[in-house]
Each structure stands twice: as C-alpha cells, then as structure tokens.
Write a protein that holds these residues in place. Structure first.
Motif, PDB file in Angstrom:
ATOM      1  N   HIS A 120       0.833  -1.205   0.000  1.00  0.00           N
ATOM      2  CA  HIS A 120       0.000   0.000   0.000  1.00  0.00           C
ATOM      3  C   HIS A 120       0.870   1.260   0.000  1.00  0.00           C
ATOM      4  O   HIS A 120       0.699   2.159  -0.839  1.00  0.00           O
ATOM      5  N   ALA A 121       1.816   1.328   0.912  1.00  0.00           N
ATOM      6  CA  ALA A 121       2.653   2.521   1.047  1.00  0.00           C
ATOM      7  C   ALA A 121       3.479   2.822  -0.212  1.00  0.00           C
ATOM      8  O   ALA A 121       3.537   3.985  -0.641  1.00  0.00           O
ATOM      9  N   PRO A 122       4.132   1.828  -0.840  1.00  0.00           N
ATOM     10  CA  PRO A 122       4.899   2.142  -2.050  1.00  0.00           C
ATOM     11  C   PRO A 122       4.044   2.668  -3.201  1.00  0.00           C
ATOM     12  O   PRO A 122       4.480   3.562  -3.943  1.00  0.00           O
ATOM     13  N   TYR A 123       2.845   2.125  -3.356  1.00  0.00           N
ATOM     14  CA  TYR A 123       1.963   2.621  -4.423  1.00  0.00           C
ATOM     15  C   TYR A 123       1.642   4.092  -4.202  1.00  0.00           C
ATOM     16  O   TYR A 123       1.740   4.911  -5.125  1.00  0.00           O
ATOM     17  N   HIS A 124       1.300   4.440  -2.988  1.00  0.00           N
ATOM     18  CA  HIS A 124       0.919   5.831  -2.735  1.00  0.00           C
ATOM     19  C   HIS A 124       2.125   6.766  -2.707  1.00  0.00           C
ATOM     20  O   HIS A 124       1.999   7.941  -3.077  1.00  0.00           O
ATOM     21  N   ALA A 125       3.273   6.258  -2.332  1.00  0.00           N
ATOM     22  CA  ALA A 125       4.481   7.082  -2.432  1.00  0.00           C
ATOM     23  C   ALA A 125       4.758   7.432  -3.891  1.00  0.00           C
ATOM     24  O   ALA A 125       5.099   8.583  -4.217  1.00  0.00           O
ATOM     25  N   ALA A 126       4.592   6.458  -4.779  1.00  0.00           N
ATOM     26  CA  ALA A 126       4.817   6.694  -6.208  1.00  0.00           C
ATOM     27  C   ALA A 126       3.759   7.624  -6.783  1.00  0.00           C
ATOM     28  O   ALA A 126       4.069   8.551  -7.552  1.00  0.00           O
ATOM     29  N   LEU A 127       2.498   7.402  -6.408  1.00  0.00           N
ATOM     30  CA  LEU A 127       1.423   8.242  -6.927  1.00  0.00           C
ATOM     31  C   LEU A 127       1.588   9.686  -6.458  1.00  0.00           C
ATOM     32  O   LEU A 127       1.469  10.628  -7.253  1.00  0.00           O
ATOM     33  N   GLU A 128       1.904   9.853  -5.200  1.00  0.00           N
ATOM     34  CA  GLU A 128       2.101  11.203  -4.668  1.00  0.00           C
ATOM     35  C   GLU A 128       3.282  11.897  -5.329  1.00  0.00           C
ATOM     36  O   GLU A 128       3.216  13.096  -5.648  1.00  0.00           O
ATOM     37  N   ALA A 129       4.354  11.149  -5.588  1.00  0.00           N
ATOM     38  CA  ALA A 129       5.528  11.738  -6.233  1.00  0.00           C
ATOM     39  C   ALA A 129       5.200  12.230  -7.638  1.00  0.00           C
ATOM     40  O   ALA A 129       5.649  13.319  -8.048  1.00  0.00           O
ATOM     41  N   GLU A 130       4.418  11.460  -8.381  1.00  0.00           N
ATOM     42  CA  GLU A 130       4.063  11.874  -9.744  1.00  0.00           C
ATOM     43  C   GLU A 130       3.109  13.060  -9.728  1.00  0.00           C
ATOM     44  O   GLU A 130       3.227  13.974 -10.560  1.00  0.00           O
ATOM     45  N   LEU A 131       2.177  13.083  -8.808  1.00  0.00           N
ATOM     46  CA  LEU A 131       1.286  14.239  -8.698  1.00  0.00           C
ATOM     47  C   LEU A 131       2.065  15.503  -8.341  1.00  0.00           C
ATOM     48  O   LEU A 131       1.815  16.580  -8.905  1.00  0.00           O
ATOM     49  N   GLU A 132       3.022  15.378  -7.442  1.00  0.00           N
ATOM     50  CA  GLU A 132       3.832  16.543  -7.065  1.00  0.00           C
ATOM     51  C   GLU A 132       4.702  16.995  -8.233  1.00  0.00           C
ATOM     52  O   GLU A 132       4.912  18.200  -8.436  1.00  0.00           O
ATOM     53  N   ARG A 133       5.202  16.043  -8.999  1.00  0.00           N
ATOM     54  CA  ARG A 133       6.055  16.392 -10.149  1.00  0.00           C
ATOM     55  C   ARG A 133       5.277  17.222 -11.159  1.00  0.00           C
ATOM     56  O   ARG A 133       5.755  18.279 -11.614  1.00  0.00           O
ATOM     57  N   VAL A 134       4.071  16.777 -11.518  1.00  0.00           N
ATOM     58  CA  VAL A 134       3.328  17.521 -12.534  1.00  0.00           C
ATOM     59  C   VAL A 134       2.729  18.796 -11.949  1.00  0.00           C
ATOM     60  O   VAL A 134       2.579  19.797 -12.656  1.00  0.00           O
ATOM     61  N   ARG A 135       2.414  18.803 -10.641  1.00  0.00           N
ATOM     62  CA  ARG A 135       1.927  20.050 -10.037  1.00  0.00           C
ATOM     63  C   ARG A 135       3.028  21.109 -10.044  1.00  0.00           C
ATOM     64  O   ARG A 135       2.754  22.300 -10.277  1.00  0.00           O
ATOM     65  N   LYS A 137       5.282  21.440 -12.215  1.00  0.00           N
ATOM     66  CA  LYS A 137       5.452  21.893 -13.595  1.00  0.00           C
ATOM     67  C   LYS A 137       4.330  22.831 -14.038  1.00  0.00           C
ATOM     68  O   LYS A 137       4.580  23.848 -14.702  1.00  0.00           O
ATOM     69  N   HIS A 138       3.088  22.503 -13.640  1.00  0.00           N
ATOM     70  CA  HIS A 138       1.920  23.233 -14.161  1.00  0.00           C
ATOM     71  C   HIS A 138       1.238  24.131 -13.133  1.00  0.00           C
ATOM     72  O   HIS A 138       0.384  24.942 -13.500  1.00  0.00           O
ATOM     73  N   GLY A 139       1.571  23.966 -11.881  1.00  0.00           N
ATOM     74  CA  GLY A 139       0.880  24.702 -10.838  1.00  0.00           C
ATOM     75  C   GLY A 139      -0.355  23.984 -10.320  1.00  0.00           C
ATOM     76  O   GLY A 139      -1.001  24.445  -9.369  1.00  0.00           O
ATOM     77  N   PHE A 140      -0.705  22.876 -10.932  1.00  0.00           N
ATOM     78  CA  PHE A 140      -1.833  22.052 -10.500  1.00  0.00           C
ATOM     79  C   PHE A 140      -1.648  20.658 -11.109  1.00  0.00           C
ATOM     80  O   PHE A 140      -0.839  20.450 -12.014  1.00  0.00           O
ATOM     81  N   ALA A 141      -2.391  19.703 -10.579  1.00  0.00           N
ATOM     82  CA  ALA A 141      -2.384  18.341 -11.108  1.00  0.00           C
ATOM     83  C   ALA A 141      -3.794  17.772 -11.006  1.00  0.00           C
ATOM     84  O   ALA A 141      -4.567  18.158 -10.118  1.00  0.00           O
ATOM     85  N   ILE A 142      -4.130  16.869 -11.908  1.00  0.00           N
ATOM     86  CA  ILE A 142      -5.417  16.194 -11.893  1.00  0.00           C
ATOM     87  C   ILE A 142      -5.184  14.691 -11.804  1.00  0.00           C
ATOM     88  O   ILE A 142      -4.516  14.111 -12.666  1.00  0.00           O
ATOM     89  N   LEU A 143      -5.714  14.077 -10.777  1.00  0.00           N
ATOM     90  CA  LEU A 143      -5.689  12.628 -10.653  1.00  0.00           C
ATOM     91  C   LEU A 143      -7.010  12.069 -11.152  1.00  0.00           C
ATOM     92  O   LEU A 143      -8.080  12.445 -10.676  1.00  0.00           O
ATOM     93  N   GLU A 214      -5.362  23.433  -2.950  1.00  0.00           N
ATOM     94  CA  GLU A 214      -3.909  23.289  -3.047  1.00  0.00           C
ATOM     95  C   GLU A 214      -3.464  22.946  -4.470  1.00  0.00           C
ATOM     96  O   GLU A 214      -2.294  22.622  -4.695  1.00  0.00           O
ATOM     97  N   GLY A 215      -4.383  23.012  -5.419  1.00  0.00           N
ATOM     98  CA  GLY A 215      -4.032  22.695  -6.799  1.00  0.00           C
ATOM     99  C   GLY A 215      -3.975  21.210  -7.094  1.00  0.00           C
ATOM    100  O   GLY A 215      -3.402  20.808  -8.110  1.00  0.00           O
TER     101      GLY A 215
END
Length: 262
Positions: A120-135, A137-143, A214-215
């Motif tokens: 569970h934790a590794p999946y959400h660590a990866a998902l959170e990292a990708e959301l932060e990366r694109v946020r 870059k763009h100032g916001f992210a959409i999951l 928070e975008g």
C-alpha cells in the motif's frame, strides 16, 4: 515480481490504476480458497482499456491484486461507506460476501500492517511523487482514478449500475468545472448511462489526494464492466465494445489535459 508500473508524461493528468493487478505473493495465494483464487474482483483489463488514450499522460499502476491489500482503502481500515456492505483494507470476502480465505488462514493485524508497508505505502508514495512532479510543472495536477466493476452485485448495491460512475465526494475533491465537464461528456454519450456521486463517490485515493485549494484535483471513474468486456469468467475483453467506449474515454482525458484553473 515487479510491484509498480509507472509511465511518466508531462501533461497535468495522472492516471491511477489501483485494481488491475493480478499478482499475488505465494504466501498469500496459498492461503486463499477456491473462491479467492479466481480473483473475480479484479478491475479486469482497465490498463488495456486506457492504454494509449490521452497525450503525454502519467500513469501509476500496482501489479499486486487487491486481495493482498486494497490500495484504494483507508490505511487505517476505516470504511468510507459506513452502514453499507463493502470490502476492507485486506479483504476477507469477495464482492458477493463469500469468504476468500481457507478457514483459519485470514491475516491478523500484524500481517495487515506488514502488507500495508510492503504494497500500500509504495503505491501511494509513487502516486504522490508523480502528482507533485506535474503540479510543480503546471501549478496544479489532476488525478483520474481508473476503476471498473461488474454491473450487478446485489451484495454491494441494488439493481444495475450505470455505465459511467463518477465520484468526487460530492464535489469536494476537484474544481466544479472538472466535475461538470466530465459529467457532461458521460451524460451525452449516446447509448450509455451515467451518474455523479451515486453508489461510488470516490474511494480513499480520490478523497485523500483531492485538495482543490492546493491545486490537487481528483476524480474517480468507475465503469460498469459490461461496457467493454464479458462479466462472467473468463472475463474476456470485448474489443468492439471497448473501442466504442474508448472514444468517450479519449474525450474525457483530452478534455482534462486541456483544462486550466479559472
């Protein structure tokens, strides 16, 4: 066994794929009974259905089956649907309420915690990292959280499920314009039914990451499996049905890619 599959894009859109995996560690698989080993509650073929849709999107997929641990459940074990039938963090039954473990082989609290840390934790660590990366870059992210389920499961809901089930926790997890445009696309798709915040209002993933102020915007799409596959074993992908559906999914994803805060 590879735990995660990550594809990185540069658009603001991130796809979550929490329930398409069919891998089970041997020590878990050997404790499941015949019902459990069918893996009936898989979000069958969802990664195939969305493959190639939308330009330059990011996706995060776990290959681990939800019977090991459900990465779309609150890690504390708290139910998101109090008073309704559902399955837990480490499910003990399938969606029909039938036991999936051999008698006496269910995980205890210590093992649930071990699985949480391992899967569970590794999946959400990866998902959170990708959301932060694109946020960043763009100032916001959409999951956009990708799901599917059988269209009729009396244990979980009455009657037949609509084809498109959109969840935003009653508009709390994304900008109103995101909710509106996705629902408009679905509700005008010829030959399909849709509902907004019906039986599925967004799982833990959508509710956890959806913080519009928070975008961070999140929306869940639960598709009735009858729209793209055979719902009975062996759960065959139906290419003709899928291609009709993919037209509308493409419109949704490309619209979200173009979306910008007002």
């Amino acid at each position: 066994m590879s735990l995660l599959e990550i594809t990185r894009g540069e658009s603001p859109l991130v796809l979550g794929l929490p329930h398409t995996g069919t891998d089970l560690p041997d020590d878990i698989a050997e404790r499941l009974n015949e019902t459990g080993n069918t893996l009936a509650d898989t979000d069958w073929h969802i990664h195939r259905l969305y493959s190639g849709l939308g330009a330059n999107v990011t996706s995060v997929r776990t290959t681990i089956h939800r019977y090991a641990i459900d990465v779309n459940r609150d890690p504390s074990g708290t139910s998101l649907y109090p008073g309704q039938n559902t399955t837990g963090l480490c499910p003990l039954t399938d969606f029909d309420g039938q036991a999936i473990y051999r008698a006496g082989a269910e995980p205890d609290a210590e093992e649930v915690e071990r699985r949480r840390l391992a899967y569970h934790a590794p999946y959400h660590a990866a998902l959170e990292a990708e959301l932060e990366r694109v946020r960043e870059k763009h100032g916001f992210a959409i999951l956009y959280d990708c799901h599917s389920i059988r269209s009729q499961i009396p244990f979980l809901f009455e009657g037949r499920l609509p084809d498109f089930n959109i969840g935003t926790n009653h508009g709390m997890t994304c900008a109103a314009s995101i909710q509106r445009v996705v629902y408009e696309i679905c509700s005008t798709a010829n030959g399909y039914s849709s509902i907004l915040n019906g039986r599925f209002k967004g799982g833990w993933t959508t509710r956890h990451y959806g913080r519009p102020a928070e975008g961070l915007h999140a929306i869940q799409m639960e598709l009735a499996q009858a729209t793209y596959m055979q719902e009975a074993p062996p759960w065959t992908y139906d290419a003709m049905r899928a291609e009709r559906l993919r037209v509308h999914l493409t419109t949704i994803l490309e619209t979200l890619i173009r979306w910008r805060p007002e």
